[in-house]
Design a protein around this motif. Sequence first.
Motif, PDB file in Angstrom:
ATOM      1  N   LEU A  31       1.117   2.975  -3.225  1.00 13.23           N
ATOM      2  CA  LEU A  31      -0.064   3.748  -3.625  1.00 13.23           C
ATOM      3  C   LEU A  31       0.094   5.206  -3.218  1.00 13.23           C
ATOM      4  O   LEU A  31      -0.234   6.131  -3.980  1.00 13.23           O
ATOM      5  CB  LEU A  31      -1.305   3.131  -2.956  1.00 13.23           C
ATOM      6  N   ALA A  32       0.632   5.376  -2.021  1.00  7.00           N
ATOM      7  CA  ALA A  32       0.783   6.733  -1.507  1.00  7.00           C
ATOM      8  C   ALA A  32       1.784   7.534  -2.338  1.00  7.00           C
ATOM      9  O   ALA A  32       1.715   8.764  -2.402  1.00  7.00           O
ATOM     10  CB  ALA A  32       1.213   6.677  -0.042  1.00  7.00           C
ATOM     11  N   GLU A  33       2.692   6.794  -2.981  1.00  3.54           N
ATOM     12  CA  GLU A  33       3.701   7.504  -3.764  1.00  3.54           C
ATOM     13  C   GLU A  33       3.161   7.991  -5.101  1.00  3.54           C
ATOM     14  O   GLU A  33       3.802   8.789  -5.790  1.00  3.54           O
ATOM     15  CB  GLU A  33       4.904   6.582  -4.009  1.00  3.54           C
ATOM     16  N   LEU A  34       1.992   7.483  -5.469  1.00  3.16           N
ATOM     17  CA  LEU A  34       1.455   7.865  -6.779  1.00  3.16           C
ATOM     18  C   LEU A  34       0.990   9.322  -6.755  1.00  3.16           C
ATOM     19  O   LEU A  34       0.432   9.790  -5.760  1.00  3.16           O
ATOM     20  CB  LEU A  34       0.258   6.969  -7.139  1.00  3.16           C
ATOM     21  N   PRO A  35       1.176   9.966  -7.854  1.00  2.00           N
ATOM     22  CA  PRO A  35       0.712  11.358  -7.926  1.00  2.00           C
ATOM     23  C   PRO A  35      -0.781  11.422  -8.244  1.00  2.00           C
ATOM     24  O   PRO A  35      -1.198  12.033  -9.211  1.00  2.00           O
ATOM     25  CB  PRO A  35       1.550  11.937  -9.070  1.00  2.00           C
ATOM     26  N   VAL A  36      -1.590  10.732  -7.442  1.00  6.66           N
ATOM     27  CA  VAL A  36      -3.031  10.682  -7.695  1.00  6.66           C
ATOM     28  C   VAL A  36      -3.757  11.081  -6.424  1.00  6.66           C
ATOM     29  O   VAL A  36      -3.372  10.671  -5.324  1.00  6.66           O
ATOM     30  CB  VAL A  36      -3.466   9.251  -8.106  1.00  6.66           C
ATOM     31  N   ASP A  37      -4.797  11.860  -6.589  1.00 11.47           N
ATOM     32  CA  ASP A  37      -5.576  12.279  -5.431  1.00 11.47           C
ATOM     33  C   ASP A  37      -6.402  11.098  -4.916  1.00 11.47           C
ATOM     34  O   ASP A  37      -7.231  10.551  -5.646  1.00 11.47           O
ATOM     35  CB  ASP A  37      -6.511  13.414  -5.835  1.00 11.47           C
ATOM     36  N   PRO A  38      -6.169  10.688  -3.686  1.00 10.20           N
ATOM     37  CA  PRO A  38      -6.902   9.539  -3.160  1.00 10.20           C
ATOM     38  C   PRO A  38      -8.411   9.760  -3.169  1.00 10.20           C
ATOM     39  O   PRO A  38      -9.179   8.804  -3.197  1.00 10.20           O
ATOM     40  CB  PRO A  38      -6.395   9.422  -1.723  1.00 10.20           C
ATOM     41  N   LEU A  39      -8.858  10.989  -3.130  1.00  7.97           N
ATOM     42  CA  LEU A  39     -10.288  11.241  -3.053  1.00  7.97           C
ATOM     43  C   LEU A  39     -10.897  11.604  -4.403  1.00  7.97           C
ATOM     44  O   LEU A  39     -12.082  11.932  -4.482  1.00  7.97           O
ATOM     45  CB  LEU A  39     -10.559  12.368  -2.048  1.00  7.97           C
ATOM     46  N   ALA A  40     -10.073  11.494  -5.439  1.00  8.37           N
ATOM     47  CA  ALA A  40     -10.587  11.854  -6.766  1.00  8.37           C
ATOM     48  C   ALA A  40     -11.772  10.963  -7.112  1.00  8.37           C
ATOM     49  O   ALA A  40     -11.781   9.773  -6.816  1.00  8.37           O
ATOM     50  CB  ALA A  40      -9.481  11.691  -7.806  1.00  8.37           C
ATOM     51  N   PRO A  44       0.814  -1.223   0.000  1.00  7.26           N
ATOM     52  CA  PRO A  44       0.000   0.000   0.000  1.00  7.26           C
ATOM     53  C   PRO A  44       0.848   1.273   0.000  1.00  7.26           C
ATOM     54  O   PRO A  44       0.387   2.319  -0.452  1.00  7.26           O
ATOM     55  CB  PRO A  44      -0.826  -0.106   1.283  1.00  7.26           C
ATOM     56  N   GLU A  45       2.069   1.140   0.478  1.00  8.61           N
ATOM     57  CA  GLU A  45       2.907   2.342   0.524  1.00  8.61           C
ATOM     58  C   GLU A  45       3.193   2.861  -0.890  1.00  8.61           C
ATOM     59  O   GLU A  45       3.380   4.063  -1.097  1.00  8.61           O
ATOM     60  CB  GLU A  45       4.215   2.068   1.279  1.00  8.61           C
TER      61      GLU A  45
END
Lengths: 829, 214
Positions: free
Chosen positions: A91-100, A88-89
């Motif tokens: 995922l956090a590195e992705l430049p994507v808004d988690p709430l998009a 999962p870590e």
Amino acid sequence: MRPLSESKSRWEETLRYSSKPSSFSDLQQAIRCHPQDSPCLTGCRSVCWKILLLFRDSPTEKWAETLSGCRNAYTAIYEKHLRFIKHPELLAELPVDPLADDPDSPWEVVRKDELIRSEILQDVQRLPDDPLYHQDSVQVMILDILFLYCKINPGVGGYRQGMHELLAPIVHALTQDALDRKTVAADDEEVDPLMLDMLDSAYVEHDAYTIFSMLMARASAFYEVGSDKTGEQNTIIEKSRHIHDELLMQVDPELASHLKEVEILAQIFLIRWIRLLFGREFPFEQLLVLWDTIFALDPNLDLIDLICVAMLLRIRWTCETILLSFFDTFQVKLQATDTKGEKTVLESDYAMALQLLLRYPVPPESQGPHTFVDDALYLRDHPNAAGGATIIFKHTGKHPLSLSSATAAPPSVTSPGPLPQPPASPSKHSGFGSLRQRTLGARSPLSSLQQPGGVEALLSGAAKNMIERGEKLGINQAVRDAMGEIKKGIQEARSSGSRTPAGRGSGSLRDGYQNQNQQVYHPPQHTVASMQRRNRQLAAMLDESVTSLKQLAAASGLGGETAADDKEKHVETVELAAARIQFVKACLEDSSLILPDLEESAAVVPEREPQVQVPSSPPPSASAPAFNALSLSPSHHRGSGDSRAPTVALDTTPVVMTSSVVEDEAAEGEGEEEGEVSISQASTITTFPSAPPGTRVEADDEPPEPPTEMMATLHNNITSINNKPKTDPSSSPVASQKLDSADPEPPSSSSSSSSPPQPQPQPQPQPESQEPQPEPQEPQPPTRPQPTPPHPLNNSPILLRVDARTRRFSPPTAYPRPRLLVLLLFIAN
Amino acid sequence: MANDEYDFLFKVVLIGDSGVGKSNLLSRFTRNEFNLDSKSTIGVEFATRSIQVDSKTIKAQIWDTAGQERYRAITSAYYRGAVGALLVYDISKGVTFENVNRWLKELRDHADQNIVIMLVGNKSDLRHLRAVPTEDAKKFAEENHLSFIETSALDATNVELAFQNILTEIYKIVSTKNFDNGPSGSTEGHQNLSGQSISLSQTANDPQAKSGCC
């Protein structure tokens, strides 16, 4: 993990069948011919499954290549779909808004995937009890495989409950065989690199996914659901309908109709049978052998439908018994009720039959579930009633059509014409309608005793009585043993009708069928008459047992203050009754045994009958019947020489038995009997299923091999009775009293010897075959117990001798004090 | 069994999400057994038990099925003839309570319109994990004219009571109906020896009889 040496030998064993010069078909053949001794068991099952489902007939050199391709593919999809879930870590590195609010956002995908995984995990955590399935690493492995399978196969519609139990045995087989590369390397031994590659424990997960995918290529259809909107039938429902309405109807129209009559929808039980590939229906080891056989002979799972049919045929008698006997039980009540009442009866049938189908009886080892595949293959080639009849006959020794035909055949009508062979399309499968007419006919009280069914029912009543009585007296186990024998005897007598060695066991289906045909005999009328007379005599004997038991019941009911000596009398009475019933059993088993004349026994018996006195007022001398002088050993008197009623004959001297008989007893006592017993335990009713009216009657010109020394002994049982700790005397009268009050009314039928009350037959209905009605088109001799095979006296506890020439029982001369033979004495005189 | 005579035979179905404890409710009620690791139900399971209500023997034929929501291949066979439904959720899993509405819809679509429904919050032993307040469920039940009870198949709390209540409720409806004596009521009210199965098809829907047994 196995030791390397064992893995090596197993690997060689596997290759022996599946690599050059052998071929793929050799492996198939080995599994088919020796399913319980196949390379799947002696070699590496996981390798066999890989061959059967994946490599097929590709040469051994190609295996590694094929497998490596599959493993790489799995690694790739694992990386693709589980990357963020496992890490999962990242995922956090992705430049994507988690709430998009984007359904394709990796965050959203992971959230959805986690829901799927939690759904799968819920089932994975509820896998069967095998400890392997409950190791954390294995659960994660199964979860990942199922999850990835669903991701890769969206057409399947996602995870469906049941898939986990298809995957689990695969993981089990692979884990069993797995080898750890590091351990092997440390061993410094020469190893076949292919073996190491095939069994590499690092790839258990990859290979499990591969095998599971191969299996699901066909099995996924079982999980399809039609869309509600289109109203499209889903596969499993359609499959169930096909199995019931077409396949079963073709091979066993009788059973198919009866299931329909009670509105049992096949899908109710077939869903689980099919979706789990029978995983819950059989013990795990048996299941694995079944899967071996299916993968070997039917990797496309085309035979599944017919395997289901074969399973139904194997328990068809039990099914039929439930369906028919229920009807019989309620038919009297139904006369007074309207159609609503009938509906209710059918509901009862429904529950019972469905319970049986939802808890399929465990097959005996010798007839494990893999044999259903053989049956299915046979049915595929013989998709008709004759084929079905052959299978039914093969496993039960009974012919399906006999059910209706013999029910309808009156005992007095005989015809020299041959029985109709199983018709290609039997029109004469009796639904409940016809049964109703038959069973509603006037019931002659006598008729139930003239037929073996009647005798069996009486026996069952007596047996039940005895067991209950035994519980009260604390001699339950010993008596139950004896009763078990009687029941077994009855079953044998009932089913031995058309059973032949070829028809059971390993004989080919065709052999069985031919034998069956040869066994259709039509004894002349006098045989029938003598059989009836014989049955009446046997019934009279049972009558005496019942009288004794009744008296005993009365005795224990009244004698509140009775003590141990009365209990001895109880024991004595029970033993006597048991002995008598044993005798009847023997007679039922071997109809060639000659009984004394009815008049003779009727006149003689009462005099010799032990008079069981009411314990509250026991005139001591009166309780010593004439036979006691013969049958009792003073040394066994419990009381120190007083005049109270002595115990029956508990001779501790070993009974003289021919060794061959002893061996046969031992052999028969185990073996296939277990299967019958276990099946009959599925329901209390099944203990006395409808007597197969079609029980073939051996013609007198082909008498069974005369058992020159038919011997068995009650000795052991009685000894154990005697050694049993006595129950608390105070409790027994109370208990018996209770029992008495619970005793049902005597049945409406009464025996030809009118006086004493009949034993209450089991509350279960009488087999409908008791009431043969004339049906001239299909005349059939009345049923009677089949002469037994050469050594029928499997654990028969009482000592019997039969004079080879006269076919009469006689007291064994070698037996020093024939105390146990009270019964035999008066009968054999 | 042939010898267990009964006055009434009621078919009751267990429904609710996967893993809420339907099978254990069934085994607790019919066999007094609980298995923490019970296997997931595939297809249908089925058991019976008789109880006494008003000196009448009522035989309950209880059906249990796989809870997985989106593949119910046997819907019609499952609901056919059912006169009662225990709609089970897990008090420790909010989502199973949220899905109750979907199950109610399923009942409306497939079951007899007069089927007696009881909402059952199972796993009440998991107090520390409670996710569905009793009050919420009670309120929901009242709004939808359902009986409501919280049970624990694990420690047997209220399991007996839940079945007793729903069977009694069905029995009352059936016997009231017999007094009303509709054309079908006269036949079904006739108590023959072999008992009777019950259809609620012409029963007057009595909301009061259905609400608030707790």
